[in-house]
Design an enzyme around this catalytic site. Structure first.
Site, PDB file in Angstrom:
ATOM      1  N   ASN A  90       0.034   1.220   5.921  1.00  0.00           N
ATOM      2  CA  ASN A  90       0.835   0.355   5.048  1.00  0.00           C
ATOM      3  C   ASN A  90       1.632  -0.585   5.947  1.00  0.00           C
ATOM      4  O   ASN A  90       2.330  -0.134   6.837  1.00  0.00           O
ATOM      5  CB  ASN A  90       1.783   1.222   4.200  1.00  0.00           C
ATOM      6  CG  ASN A  90       2.780   0.401   3.382  1.00  0.00           C
ATOM      7  OD1 ASN A  90       3.865   0.849   3.099  1.00  0.00           O
ATOM      8  ND2 ASN A  90       2.409  -0.800   3.002  1.00  0.00           N
ATOM      9  N   GLY A  91       1.505  -1.880   5.680  1.00  0.00           N
ATOM     10  CA  GLY A  91       2.225  -2.853   6.501  1.00  0.00           C
ATOM     11  C   GLY A  91       1.288  -3.959   6.935  1.00  0.00           C
ATOM     12  O   GLY A  91       0.097  -3.939   6.614  1.00  0.00           O
TER      13      GLY A  91
ATOM     14  N   CYS B 220       0.832  -1.189   0.000  1.00  0.00           N
ATOM     15  CA  CYS B 220       0.000   0.000   0.000  1.00  0.00           C
ATOM     16  C   CYS B 220       0.872   1.247   0.000  1.00  0.00           C
ATOM     17  O   CYS B 220       2.065   1.183   0.278  1.00  0.00           O
ATOM     18  CB  CYS B 220      -0.876   0.042   1.247  1.00  0.00           C
ATOM     19  SG  CYS B 220      -1.971  -1.357   1.365  1.00  0.00           S
TER      20      CYS B 220
ATOM     21  N   CYS C  54      12.724 -12.940   3.920  1.00  0.00           N
ATOM     22  CA  CYS C  54      12.296 -13.750   2.775  1.00  0.00           C
ATOM     23  C   CYS C  54      13.484 -14.485   2.145  1.00  0.00           C
ATOM     24  O   CYS C  54      13.296 -15.455   1.414  1.00  0.00           O
ATOM     25  CB  CYS C  54      11.563 -12.890   1.745  1.00  0.00           C
ATOM     26  SG  CYS C  54      12.436 -11.414   1.209  1.00  0.00           S
TER      27      CYS C  54
ATOM     28  N   CYS D 154      15.573  -5.983   6.928  1.00  0.00           N
ATOM     29  CA  CYS D 154      14.865  -7.251   7.077  1.00  0.00           C
ATOM     30  C   CYS D 154      15.092  -8.021   5.782  1.00  0.00           C
ATOM     31  O   CYS D 154      14.787  -7.536   4.696  1.00  0.00           O
ATOM     32  CB  CYS D 154      13.366  -7.027   7.283  1.00  0.00           C
ATOM     33  SG  CYS D 154      12.450  -8.585   7.290  1.00  0.00           S
TER      34      CYS D 154
ATOM     35  N   CYS E 193      12.796  -3.068   4.922  1.00  0.00           N
ATOM     36  CA  CYS E 193      12.481  -4.134   3.963  1.00  0.00           C
ATOM     37  C   CYS E 193      13.362  -4.009   2.715  1.00  0.00           C
ATOM     38  O   CYS E 193      13.226  -3.056   1.942  1.00  0.00           O
ATOM     39  CB  CYS E 193      11.012  -4.027   3.564  1.00  0.00           C
ATOM     40  SG  CYS E 193      10.583  -5.094   2.187  1.00  0.00           S
TER      41      CYS E 193
ATOM     42  N   GLY F  31      -0.157   0.152  -5.122  1.00  0.00           N
ATOM     43  CA  GLY F  31      -1.468  -0.474  -4.951  1.00  0.00           C
ATOM     44  C   GLY F  31      -2.433   0.024  -5.982  1.00  0.00           C
ATOM     45  O   GLY F  31      -2.605   1.235  -6.144  1.00  0.00           O
TER      46      GLY F  31
ATOM     47  N   CYS G 184       6.770 -13.212   3.180  1.00  0.00           N
ATOM     48  CA  CYS G 184       6.884 -11.970   3.949  1.00  0.00           C
ATOM     49  C   CYS G 184       5.734 -11.913   4.942  1.00  0.00           C
ATOM     50  O   CYS G 184       4.598 -12.196   4.591  1.00  0.00           O
ATOM     51  CB  CYS G 184       6.816 -10.767   3.017  1.00  0.00           C
ATOM     52  SG  CYS G 184       6.908  -9.207   3.916  1.00  0.00           S
TER      53      CYS G 184
ATOM     54  N   TYR H  19      12.368  -4.469  -5.587  1.00  0.00           N
ATOM     55  CA  TYR H  19      11.249  -4.570  -6.517  1.00  0.00           C
ATOM     56  C   TYR H  19      10.176  -3.492  -6.334  1.00  0.00           C
ATOM     57  O   TYR H  19       9.664  -2.955  -7.302  1.00  0.00           O
ATOM     58  CB  TYR H  19      10.581  -5.940  -6.347  1.00  0.00           C
ATOM     59  CG  TYR H  19       9.218  -6.070  -6.991  1.00  0.00           C
ATOM     60  CD1 TYR H  19       9.103  -6.274  -8.366  1.00  0.00           C
ATOM     61  CD2 TYR H  19       8.050  -5.972  -6.230  1.00  0.00           C
ATOM     62  CE1 TYR H  19       7.845  -6.384  -8.966  1.00  0.00           C
ATOM     63  CE2 TYR H  19       6.790  -6.081  -6.832  1.00  0.00           C
ATOM     64  CZ  TYR H  19       6.699  -6.286  -8.188  1.00  0.00           C
ATOM     65  OH  TYR H  19       5.470  -6.393  -8.776  1.00  0.00           O
TER      66      TYR H  19
HETATM   67  P1  AMP Z   1       6.721 -15.737 -10.385  1.00  0.00           P
HETATM   68  O1  AMP Z   1       6.127 -16.095 -11.688  1.00  0.00           O
HETATM   69  O2  AMP Z   1       5.776 -16.103  -9.239  1.00  0.00           O
HETATM   70  O3  AMP Z   1       8.094 -16.304 -10.163  1.00  0.00           O
HETATM   71  O4  AMP Z   1       6.837 -14.173 -10.320  1.00  0.00           O
HETATM   72  C1  AMP Z   1       8.023 -13.476 -10.599  1.00  0.00           C
HETATM   73  C2  AMP Z   1       7.705 -12.116 -11.132  1.00  0.00           C
HETATM   74  O5  AMP Z   1       6.831 -11.433 -10.223  1.00  0.00           O
HETATM   75  C3  AMP Z   1       8.940 -11.227 -11.290  1.00  0.00           C
HETATM   76  O6  AMP Z   1       8.883 -10.650 -12.578  1.00  0.00           O
HETATM   77  C4  AMP Z   1       8.803 -10.149 -10.234  1.00  0.00           C
HETATM   78  O7  AMP Z   1       9.171  -8.876 -10.721  1.00  0.00           O
HETATM   79  C5  AMP Z   1       7.348 -10.145  -9.883  1.00  0.00           C
HETATM   80  N1  AMP Z   1       7.126  -9.972  -8.436  1.00  0.00           N
HETATM   81  C6  AMP Z   1       7.967 -10.204  -7.426  1.00  0.00           C
HETATM   82  N2  AMP Z   1       7.405  -9.944  -6.239  1.00  0.00           N
HETATM   83  C7  AMP Z   1       6.148  -9.542  -6.495  1.00  0.00           C
HETATM   84  C8  AMP Z   1       5.058  -9.106  -5.670  1.00  0.00           C
HETATM   85  N3  AMP Z   1       5.163  -9.065  -4.353  1.00  0.00           N
HETATM   86  N4  AMP Z   1       3.894  -8.748  -6.290  1.00  0.00           N
HETATM   87  C9  AMP Z   1       3.787  -8.809  -7.623  1.00  0.00           C
HETATM   88  N5  AMP Z   1       4.787  -9.198  -8.452  1.00  0.00           N
HETATM   89  C10 AMP Z   1       5.956  -9.556  -7.899  1.00  0.00           C
END
Ligand code: AMP
Length: 463
Positions: free
Chosen positions: A111-112, A11, A445, A442, A245, A37, A391, A251
């Site tokens: 957020n959190g 968020c 993960c 942190c 985090c 979000g 997480c 990302y």
């Molecule tokens: P996956 O297919 O589950 O391995 O997803 C990997 C892809 O999801 C990568 O391209 C990441 O950039 C993206 N990604 C990583 N973490 C998240 C997240 N928390 N929410 C949405 N996308 C994510």
């Protein structure tokens, strides 16, 4: 009984105190935080007498119109953008949450993720509390309402001493905003000034958009009480190990933000460089998985001494509407978002850089897509270490069993995604790239070292 609707998260919060353009500036602030979000958006303002609120499902630009913003009266306001998975896609869970209690009206943007929200909610419900939402944030409002402390600031402190986990929150009453960052500082929140008015936001890019000056980060465990006559900063909680985090930097945050004292862009580029140093390859070009892999791929291309090419093009207008593909068009899912540029890829040995592998499904589909576009070899490089634990503090991740790196080793993952080679950034390399001693982040993960460890609790919807 509680309704558990899976994992949801990520968020953005924004607030401004005593500015004549409050609702417009909050609108712009949450617009800048849209990447945090996309499911719902909301703004609550105060004119000193009462609160005005509007929330809706969807993107900020679709939820608000000029008419709606004009109706959000007053000079102080807070806003929120929320991400969640389809399961709890309800307007009732949109924030800011607004309640009326004996203290008057209160609104909360959070957020959190609180790790003991479920237990607290059970206790509160047994004592007769009636909840309007399935979010963990509402627990905080109930605790504030229940507190016997007459003073709102003291009631907030008393309430927050009972909750565990991650919170970067903004609480609006008719005459002030209280901003608090949890003692571990999991999620970010910064302080700025616009035309003499105090601004608070999840990320600095929201300050940039409204031409506010970035003052500093709100510190872990800090509570800021801001009203028309000024700002007070207090540290009412027991000090904890700072636990920023690291996934925000990998990302989640926007690369144009400054976070935890560093430029997100520079951190990501360093991660890409370090990734390349640790995982040499004989190849022709480096391509990112857009948008998440772009900055790391720039660093990797530099370090490898290989050309950077946009070999995959992203459709930015996919939205959340999704037509389930039939078996006959199996790759539709990833093609909807990403399409290869055949003349760039054909006949080449391609290094593909992404920020993370979660379940492994995206990488697997991408390798197939890139091979189908004629690549001679596909080498996958990931600018973060293998994700082995979910997480608990606010990033949307699946259960441990669903995380591919928690059940498969490097060679098994390589085989699953079908790449010629696979390389991740090491934990040490990641820490070097974020330029901080390991003690300040942190990384649960990646290393299962959870700074706040109360797992008897079941997840409510996070924020
Ligand atoms: P996956 O297919 O589950 O391995 O997803 C990997 C892809 O999801 C990568 O391209 C990441 O950039 C993206 N990604 C990583 N973490 C998240 C997240 N928390 N929410 C949405 N996308 C994510």
């Amino acid at each position: 009984m509680l309704i558990h609707q899976g994992f949801h998260e990520e968020c953005g919060v924004f607030g401004i105190v005593q500015h004549t353009e409050a609702s417009n500036l909050v609108y712009l602030g949450i617009h800048a935080l849209q990447h945090r979000g996309q499911e719902s958006a909301g703004i609550v303002t105060s004119d000193g007498e009462e609160l005005y609120s509007h929330r809706g499902m969807g993107l900020v630009a679709d939820v608000f119109s000029q008419d709606i913003l004009s109706g959000l009266k007053g000079t102080t306001g807070i806003g929120h953008v929320r991400y969640s998975t389809a399961g709890s896609s309800h307007l009732k869970n949109a924030q800011p949450v607004v309640v009326s209690c004996w203290r008057g009206q209160l609104a909360l943007s959070h957020n959190g993720n609180l790790v003991n929200a479920h237990n607290l909610r059970d206790e509160l419900e047994l004592k007769g509390s009636i909840f309007q939402t399935t979010t963990d944030s509402e627990v905080i409002l109930h605790l504030i309402a229940k507190s016997r402390e007459h003073d709102l600031d003291q009631a907030v402190i008393q309430a927050l001493k009972k909750v565990e986990g991650a919170y970067a929150l903004l609480l609006l009453s008719k005459d002030k905003v209280i901003a608090v960052r949890d003692p571990n500082g999991f999620r970010p929140m910064v302080l700025g000034v616009k035309d003499g008015s105090v601004v608070m936001a999840s990320e600095t890019n929201a300050l940039d958009l409204i031409n506010a000056e970035f003052i500093r980060e709100i510190d872990p465990g800090e509570m800021l009480i801001v009203n028309g006559s000024g700002m007070e900063s207090i540290f009412p909680f027991t000090e904890r190990r700072p636990s920023f985090c690291v996934f925000e930097q990998i990302y989640f945050a926007r690369p144009d933000s400054m976070m935890f004292g560093k430029s997100v862009y520079e951190v990501r580029r360093n991660m890409g460089r370090q990734l390349a140093r640790e995982n040499p390859v004989d190849a022709d070009i480096v391509i990112p998985v857009p948008d998440s892999g772009i900055v790391a791929a720039l660093g990797a291309s530099d370090e490898y001494g290989l050309p950077f090419e946009m070999g995959l093009i992203r459709n930015h207008y996919v939205g959340r509407t999704f037509i389930e593909p039939r078996q006959s068009i199996r790759d539709f899912g990833v093609k909807l978002k990403l399409n290869p540029v055949r003349p760039i890829i054909e006949g080449r040995r391609v290094v593909v850089v992404d920020d993370s592998i979660v379940r492994g499904t995206t990488s697997r589909k991408l390798v197939r897509l890139i091979r189908d576009a004629g690549a001679a070899e596909v080498h996958f490089r990931i600018s973060s270490p293998p994700i082995i634990g979910p997480c608990r503090y606010g990033i949307d991740t699946p259960t441990r069993e669903e995380l591919i790196a928690s059940t498969k080793n490097l060679e098994e993952i390589r085989e699953y995604i079908g790449a010629n080679s696979l390389g991740y950034l090491s934990i040490e390399g990641m820490m070097e790239a974020v330029c901080a001693s390991g003690g300040h982040h942190c990384m649960a993960c990646f290393n299962l070292d959870y700074p706040v460890n109360i797992f008897s609790d079941q997840p409510l919807s996070h924020n």
